[in-house]
Scaffold this active site. Sequence first.
Site, PDB file in Angstrom:
ATOM      1  N   ARG A 242       0.813  -1.239   0.000  1.00  0.00           N
ATOM      2  CA  ARG A 242       0.000   0.000   0.000  1.00  0.00           C
ATOM      3  C   ARG A 242       0.837   1.276   0.000  1.00  0.00           C
ATOM      4  O   ARG A 242       0.410   2.309   0.511  1.00  0.00           O
ATOM      5  CB  ARG A 242      -0.957   0.025   1.202  1.00  0.00           C
ATOM      6  CG  ARG A 242      -1.992  -1.070   1.193  1.00  0.00           C
ATOM      7  CD  ARG A 242      -2.911  -0.976  -0.021  1.00  0.00           C
ATOM      8  NE  ARG A 242      -3.946  -1.979   0.072  1.00  0.00           N
ATOM      9  CZ  ARG A 242      -3.813  -3.227  -0.379  1.00  0.00           C
ATOM     10  NH1 ARG A 242      -2.692  -3.592  -0.985  1.00  0.00           N
ATOM     11  NH2 ARG A 242      -4.805  -4.081  -0.257  1.00  0.00           N
TER      12      ARG A 242
HETATM   13  N1  EPU Z   1     -11.722 -11.685   8.405  1.00  0.00           N
HETATM   14  C1  EPU Z   1     -12.433 -11.808   9.564  1.00  0.00           C
HETATM   15  N2  EPU Z   1     -13.383 -10.873   9.855  1.00  0.00           N
HETATM   16  C2  EPU Z   1     -13.650  -9.845   9.028  1.00  0.00           C
HETATM   17  C3  EPU Z   1     -12.903  -9.711   7.828  1.00  0.00           C
HETATM   18  C4  EPU Z   1     -11.937 -10.655   7.541  1.00  0.00           C
HETATM   19  O1  EPU Z   1     -12.232 -12.728  10.345  1.00  0.00           O
HETATM   20  O2  EPU Z   1     -14.529  -9.041   9.347  1.00  0.00           O
HETATM   21  C5  EPU Z   1     -10.719 -12.720   8.075  1.00  0.00           C
HETATM   22  C6  EPU Z   1     -11.135 -13.529   6.863  1.00  0.00           C
HETATM   23  O3  EPU Z   1     -11.975 -14.582   7.230  1.00  0.00           O
HETATM   24  C7  EPU Z   1      -9.801 -14.006   6.347  1.00  0.00           C
HETATM   25  C8  EPU Z   1      -8.853 -12.872   6.684  1.00  0.00           C
HETATM   26  O4  EPU Z   1      -9.503 -12.097   7.701  1.00  0.00           O
HETATM   27  O5  EPU Z   1      -9.387 -15.153   7.028  1.00  0.00           O
HETATM   28  C9  EPU Z   1      -8.533 -11.994   5.473  1.00  0.00           C
HETATM   29  O6  EPU Z   1      -9.732 -11.428   4.983  1.00  0.00           O
HETATM   30  P1  EPU Z   1      -9.920 -10.993   3.461  1.00  0.00           P
HETATM   31  O7  EPU Z   1      -9.593 -12.126   2.556  1.00  0.00           O
HETATM   32  O8  EPU Z   1     -11.238 -10.361   3.347  1.00  0.00           O
HETATM   33  O9  EPU Z   1      -8.762  -9.948   3.204  1.00  0.00           O
HETATM   34  P2  EPU Z   1      -8.277  -8.692   4.025  1.00  0.00           P
HETATM   35  O10 EPU Z   1      -6.871  -8.971   4.446  1.00  0.00           O
HETATM   36  O11 EPU Z   1      -9.229  -8.302   5.087  1.00  0.00           O
HETATM   37  C10 EPU Z   1      -7.257  -7.537   1.931  1.00  0.00           C
HETATM   38  C11 EPU Z   1      -7.213  -6.116   1.420  1.00  0.00           C
HETATM   39  C12 EPU Z   1      -8.461  -5.822   0.602  1.00  0.00           C
HETATM   40  C13 EPU Z   1      -8.595  -6.835  -0.518  1.00  0.00           C
HETATM   41  C14 EPU Z   1      -8.695  -8.227   0.112  1.00  0.00           C
HETATM   42  C15 EPU Z   1      -8.830  -9.330  -0.923  1.00  0.00           C
HETATM   43  C16 EPU Z   1      -6.054  -4.655   2.993  1.00  0.00           C
HETATM   44  C17 EPU Z   1      -6.196  -3.659   4.081  1.00  0.00           C
HETATM   45  N3  EPU Z   1      -7.184  -5.195   2.531  1.00  0.00           N
HETATM   46  O12 EPU Z   1      -8.303  -7.582   2.902  1.00  0.00           O
HETATM   47  O13 EPU Z   1      -8.254  -4.549   0.024  1.00  0.00           O
HETATM   48  O14 EPU Z   1      -9.728  -6.577  -1.301  1.00  0.00           O
HETATM   49  O15 EPU Z   1      -7.482  -8.447   0.865  1.00  0.00           O
HETATM   50  O16 EPU Z   1      -7.624  -9.756  -1.413  1.00  0.00           O
HETATM   51  O17 EPU Z   1      -4.938  -4.906   2.534  1.00  0.00           O
HETATM   52  C18 EPU Z   1      -8.516  -2.220   0.383  1.00  0.00           C
HETATM   53  O18 EPU Z   1      -7.282  -2.184   0.422  1.00  0.00           O
HETATM   54  O19 EPU Z   1      -9.223  -1.184   0.450  1.00  0.00           O
HETATM   55  C19 EPU Z   1      -9.141  -3.515   0.281  1.00  0.00           C
HETATM   56  C20 EPU Z   1     -10.443  -3.668   0.381  1.00  0.00           C
END
Ligand code: EPU
Length: 303
Positions: A170
């Site tokens: 990021r």
């Molecule tokens: N999780 C939870 N609770 C939640 C959300 C997530 O337990 O409320 C757990 C999920 O079950 C999973 C892990 O956290 O085991 C990761 O979740 P997810 O795959 O949704 O990815 P993330 O790490 O939360 C990142 C990026 C997103 C991107 C997704 C998909 C960041 C801050 N976020 O989210 O990017 O779309 O991966 O690859 O890096 C953004 O940057 O604005 C964004 C939305």
Amino acid sequence: MGFLSGFEKIVRQGEPLAMHTWFQLGGPAEYFAEPRHAEELVLLVKRCRDEQVPIRMLGRGSNVLVCDEGVPGMVIRLSAPAFCEIAVDGRTVSAGAGASLGHVVTTAVHEGLAGLEVLVAIPGTVGGALRGNAGTHGGDVGRWTAEAAAITHTGDVVQRSRDDLVFTYRQSSLDDLVILGAKFELEEDDPKELAKRLQKQWIVRKASQPMGHQCAGCIFKNPRGTSAGELIEAAGLKGTRIGGAVVSDRHANFILAEPECTSNDVLRLIDVVRNQVEDRLGVALELELEIWSPSREIPAKGP
Ligand code: EPU
């Protein structure tokens, strides 16, 4: 607007910014410009520099929260067709900073060019994506960026080659005032296979994130090795509300703005989430969302 003589056709005063952001919140920009082409943009940048008017670049507003009081200075949006062109030449896709990232992704997939499909469903413009090195767990935009064009703070147009560019989580070294566009060097692949992958990732994203709601992207960056969403959920904060701002039940790293929500509600909720996660789990979350405010800095630790 005397100091802006010659720019009357492209500059508006007191433009409400809410309608230009995904949150649909916040006050006006003192000045708001949509230049028609790069030459005009360069002239505007130089005029603002001479007059010491601060400039902020706005893409599609999917990673920005504008404070309720609005912002001073000039907000520039590269919405004119000249900034939104997308062209394909062999394995290279060129895109203007104002082009939608989603449009670039689908163009590449359609042409059988692989790499950017992992970015499916990321909102915003190419410029915004490059500035913050937008990405998913599948990869980020920097991985495929071969060069970028920009305007420096002194109004000079420069080309930044791959060797000049550093992309980390990021973050990108592209800190010039304006990003004009970029070239992405991609890999050949079967368009049908790529389209399938795109669709699959779209479905996963749609199921795990509150798309279609009034919100931005993720509020916080993921701390190394963990997910901010998971931490916020573990701290028991899903559904927490301040005024019209609510922590999403679907994905805790999103804040939804309900009717009557103000930017201040979102800011206060951000503080609560950050403080609670730090108190309960000992992790200090860092903002990914850009806060546009003339004076207010979100404190590292709130009251
Ligand atoms: N999780 C939870 N609770 C939640 C959300 C997530 O337990 O409320 C757990 C999920 O079950 C999973 C892990 O956290 O085991 C990761 O979740 P997810 O795959 O949704 O990815 P993330 O790490 O939360 C990142 C990026 C997103 C991107 C997704 C998909 C960041 C801050 N976020 O989210 O990017 O779309 O991966 O690859 O890096 C953004 O940057 O604005 C964004 C939305």
